[in-house]
Write a protein that holds these residues in place. Structure first.
Motif, PDB file in Angstrom:
ATOM      1  N   LYS A  42      -8.459   8.206   3.121  1.00 42.84           N
ATOM      2  CA  LYS A  42      -7.552   9.218   2.583  1.00 42.84           C
ATOM      3  C   LYS A  42      -6.342   9.340   3.495  1.00 42.84           C
ATOM      4  O   LYS A  42      -6.472   9.562   4.697  1.00 42.84           O
ATOM      5  CB  LYS A  42      -8.237  10.581   2.500  1.00 42.84           C
ATOM      6  N   LYS A  53      -2.687   9.675  -0.688  1.00 49.41           N
ATOM      7  CA  LYS A  53      -3.360   8.623  -1.438  1.00 49.41           C
ATOM      8  C   LYS A  53      -4.819   8.557  -1.005  1.00 49.41           C
ATOM      9  O   LYS A  53      -5.148   8.923   0.123  1.00 49.41           O
ATOM     10  CB  LYS A  53      -2.684   7.273  -1.168  1.00 49.41           C
ATOM     11  N   GLN A  54      -5.662   8.074  -1.906  1.00 46.91           N
ATOM     12  CA  GLN A  54      -7.072   7.886  -1.590  1.00 46.91           C
ATOM     13  C   GLN A  54      -7.525   6.545  -2.155  1.00 46.91           C
ATOM     14  O   GLN A  54      -7.203   6.205  -3.290  1.00 46.91           O
ATOM     15  CB  GLN A  54      -7.906   9.012  -2.198  1.00 46.91           C
ATOM     16  N   ILE A  55      -8.255   5.789  -1.351  1.00 48.02           N
ATOM     17  CA  ILE A  55      -8.798   4.495  -1.775  1.00 48.02           C
ATOM     18  C   ILE A  55     -10.288   4.489  -1.464  1.00 48.02           C
ATOM     19  O   ILE A  55     -10.696   4.826  -0.353  1.00 48.02           O
ATOM     20  CB  ILE A  55      -8.109   3.328  -1.043  1.00 48.02           C
TER      21      ILE A  55
END
Length: 63
Positions: A42, A53-55
């Motif tokens: 994050k 953003k979050q991955i």
């Protein structure tokens, strides 16, 4: 690969093949969460208290 945990000076393209420092308050970093079946990265802007953003990366073999 996670390159750095936090950045206090940001840079942007200067339009001439180089970089310029981003003006104003700049303080961003990463929060890394490790779960049994996935890793969550994050991006956080600490100056504005917002998430950028979050991955989520699934793990092929659970830990």
């Amino acid at each position: 690969m996670v390159n750095t945990g936090a950045v206090q000076t940001g840079y942007t393209d200067n339009g001439q093949g180089g970089e310029s420092a981003v003006p104003g308050t700049f303080n961003q970093g990463l929060q890394v969460e490790v779960h049994n079946d996935r890793v969550v990265l994050k991006a956080r802007d600490f100056a504005t208290h917002t998430w950028l953003k979050q991955i989520t990366v699934p793990l092929a073999t659970p830990m």
